[in-house]
Design an enzyme around this catalytic site. Structure first.
Site, PDB file in Angstrom:
ATOM      1  N   LYS A 113       0.817  -1.215   0.000  1.00 23.53           N
ATOM      2  CA  LYS A 113       0.000   0.000   0.000  1.00 23.53           C
ATOM      3  C   LYS A 113       0.857   1.275   0.000  1.00 23.53           C
ATOM      4  O   LYS A 113       0.417   2.319  -0.450  1.00 23.53           O
ATOM      5  CB  LYS A 113      -0.925   0.020   1.217  1.00 23.53           C
ATOM      6  CG  LYS A 113      -1.844  -1.185   1.384  1.00 23.53           C
ATOM      7  CD  LYS A 113      -2.846  -1.308   0.257  1.00 23.53           C
ATOM      8  CE  LYS A 113      -3.987  -2.258   0.569  1.00 23.53           C
ATOM      9  NZ  LYS A 113      -3.603  -3.696   0.623  1.00 23.53           N
TER      10      LYS A 113
HETATM   11  C1  LIG Z   1      -4.302  -4.824   0.235  1.00 25.80           C
HETATM   12  C2  LIG Z   1      -3.507  -6.036   0.184  1.00 25.80           C
HETATM   13  C3  LIG Z   1      -3.796  -7.064  -0.752  1.00 25.80           C
HETATM   14  C4  LIG Z   1      -4.962  -6.984  -1.699  1.00 25.80           C
HETATM   15  O1  LIG Z   1      -4.808  -5.968  -2.663  1.00 25.80           O
HETATM   16  P1  LIG Z   1      -6.079  -5.411  -3.466  1.00 25.80           P
HETATM   17  O2  LIG Z   1      -5.566  -4.265  -4.240  1.00 25.80           O
HETATM   18  O3  LIG Z   1      -7.067  -4.973  -2.402  1.00 25.80           O
HETATM   19  O4  LIG Z   1      -6.624  -6.510  -4.277  1.00 25.80           O
HETATM   20  C5  LIG Z   1      -2.944  -8.158  -0.784  1.00 25.80           C
HETATM   21  N1  LIG Z   1      -1.911  -8.283   0.077  1.00 25.80           N
HETATM   22  C6  LIG Z   1      -1.627  -7.330   1.000  1.00 25.80           C
HETATM   23  C7  LIG Z   1      -0.479  -7.545   1.914  1.00 25.80           C
HETATM   24  C8  LIG Z   1      -2.405  -6.179   1.078  1.00 25.80           C
HETATM   25  O5  LIG Z   1      -2.113  -5.239   1.989  1.00 25.80           O
END
Ligand SMILES: *Cc1c(COP(=O)(O)O)cnc(C)c1O
Length: 499
Positions: A113
């Site tokens: 993120k």
């Molecule tokens: C948010 C997240 C995901 C999923 O990603 P999306 O964009 O919501 O599909 C997968 N792994 C981790 C560690 C995340 O923080």
């Protein structure tokens, strides 16, 4: 470049306004009117560029209201060695001849993120200056754990902004919770909601589109925006690292320029894999996008049958950032695959909110199947994949990444396709160390230890260093203690803003 709403009931707007608004007032999501294709020469040239230079190439056409200099400044402020622990920003780790791990967790909060949430605040502040915005922007976030911390960290003390994060009470890991409740900064408000992630996300969507509240906010000098992946400003920085990974593979002579690759993405809200889809539309040579789910396997079923059905029990898994039954960004994919047919989108999304399910038409179904392959990974297999990968390669992966790798193995088994494959590695193994420890340590080493003691144990046994931000976390002061019912989210927002 101009942007339009997937629901078709809002005017087209400029990129600076897209960044500011987050979600379209008609309840839809903003998407570009049309996508620019890069030619293969441009992609090949990226192999000699730094991550920041690659980001400029991708972001410039999408964020055309920003000058080159402005964009460059945003990019450099986001992706640097103060924030990231490696110059490559998103290094690619070759696991074997076919599997290439794209490590997206070298930023300040140890999950992917950060890739978007380090740059979004930069873009937002510039957008406010450029549009002469005097209102204070209130960033509302619903999080299953990782987005919340990344948003708090990205926006902390950013002038003219306040950030309110709703996370599921007892629904995040001890480390994730500590990361949020110890957050420093004078404009940050993490709040635990007694509900799951979908409750938090629905609540935030309702608040963002609440006409009366928006009116009051306006009068008092506030304006809402979102840092969830429903905001285009979250998505477009994620397109960059797929090109970057491909460029690195050319640079290391792992692939020939133009060679097709597969991309596997552990998926929840469909943001990360949608970014890969846009990369593909822009000309990245991709054969298949492999969508990996955990036991909340709504997307597996959708991709395989064309039926989206959220009416099922919500499961709490060891990959909590993918514990989601409503994958918001799927709406953008469907809009693209139906050639921007907002009537269909309204119909489907109406059914989803009314009955919890919808079925797409056959034409769209076959397009989905042509581009995507999907399966899911059980809890047991998640642990087994972490353990096998560590034993076989000495390489430690987190639970989300394990879901991705496991589903990739299933794809390989089912199709015999040996195309080289990028697997998105979305979090540091230390961020979800309780499960990772269960997979690679002996029961006796784990017993009676809390998550922080496990960090030490895991690091000692595997000789992999703990990321600094996680190592120092246990000694930080707890600064936030808000808890609310899911019906009280709006009230909480009003309290934070003094309305
Ligand atoms: C948010 C997240 C995901 C999923 O990603 P999306 O964009 O919501 O599909 C997968 N792994 C981790 C560690 C995340 O923080």
């Amino acid at each position: 470049m101009y942007y339009e709403s997937t629901r078709g009931n809002y005017k087209t707007i400029k990129s600076v306004d897209v960044i500011k608004m987050g979600i379209a007032p008609d309840g839809g999501l903003f998407v570009p009117e049309k996508i620019i294709e890069l030619n293969s020469g441009v992609i090949e040239k990226m192999s000699d560029m730094s991550y920041c230079q690659r980001a400029s190439v991708i972001l410039e056409p999408f964020l055309s209201d920003y000058t080159q200099e402005e964009l460059k400044e945003c990019i450099i402020n986001a992706y640097n060695l103060e924030k990231f622990d490696t110059e490559e920003i998103t290094p690619v780790h070759k696991l074997d001849e076919t599997v290439y791990m794209l490590e997206l967790w070298h930023g300040p909060t140890c999950a992917f993120k950060d890739m978007a949430l380090q740059i979004l605040p930069q873009l937002l502040v510039k957008a406010m200056q450029k549009t002469n915005e005097k209102k204070e922007i209130v960033i509302l976030v619903a999080t299953s754990g990782d987005t919340g911390k990344a948003a708090l960290e990205g926006f902390r003390d950013v002038e003219g902004t306040r950030v309110i994060v709703f996370y599921p009470y007892k629904g995040v890991s001890q480390i994730q919770e500590m990361q949020m409740v110890t957050q420093e900064g004078n404009n940050v408000f993490p709040i635990a909601v007694k509900g799951n992630f979908d409750d938090a996300q629905s609540g935030v969507k309702m608040i963002l589109t609440d006409k009366e509240l928006n009116k009051t906010m306006n009068e008092k000098g506030f304006s809402f925006s979102s840092a969830n992946s429903i905001n285009w400003g979250r998505l477009v920085p994620q397109v960059v690292y797929y090109f970057s990974a491909y460029a690195d593979m050319i640079k290391n002579k792992w692939i020939e320029p133009g060679e097709e690759v597969n991309i596997t993405v552990p998926t929840g809200n469909f943001g990360n894999i949608l970014a890969a889809f846009y990369a593909m539309k822009m000309g990245l040579p991709v054969k298949k996008l492999i969508c990996a789910s955990n036991e909340n396997n709504v997307l597996t079923e959708f991709i395989n049958t064309g039926i989206y059905n959220r009416n099922r029990p919500f499961k709490k898994t060891m990959s909590p950032s993918m514990d989601i039954l409503i994958s918001s960004n799927l709406e953008r994919l469907l809009y693209e695959l139906t050639e921007h047919n907002s009537q269909l989108i309204n119909q489907w999304m109406g059914k989803l909110s009314g009955y919890g399910n919808y079925e797409i038409d056959n034409g769209t179904k076959s397009k989905v199947k042509e581009i995507f392959w999907a399966d899911f990974c059980s809890e047991e297999d998640t642990l087994a994949t972490i353990s096998d990968t560590y034993k076989k390669y000495g390489y430690l992966i987190d639970t989300h990444t394990a879901v991705g790798l496991n589903v990739y193995r299933k794809y390989r088994e089912a199709t015999k396709d040996d195309t080289k494959t990028i697997v998105a590695s979305t979090a540091s193994p230390f961020k979800f160390n309780k499960s990772v420890s269960m997979a690679v340590l002996n029961a006796g080493d784990i017993e009676g230890k809390n998550e922080f003691e496990l960090l030490d144990e895991l690091s000692r046994k595997t000789s992999v260093p703990i990321p600094k931000s996680l190592r120092d976390l246990r000694n930080k002061e707890i600064r936030h203690k808000r808890i609310c019912e899911k019906t009280e989210m709006k009230l909480q927002v009003k309290m934070v803003l003094g309305l």
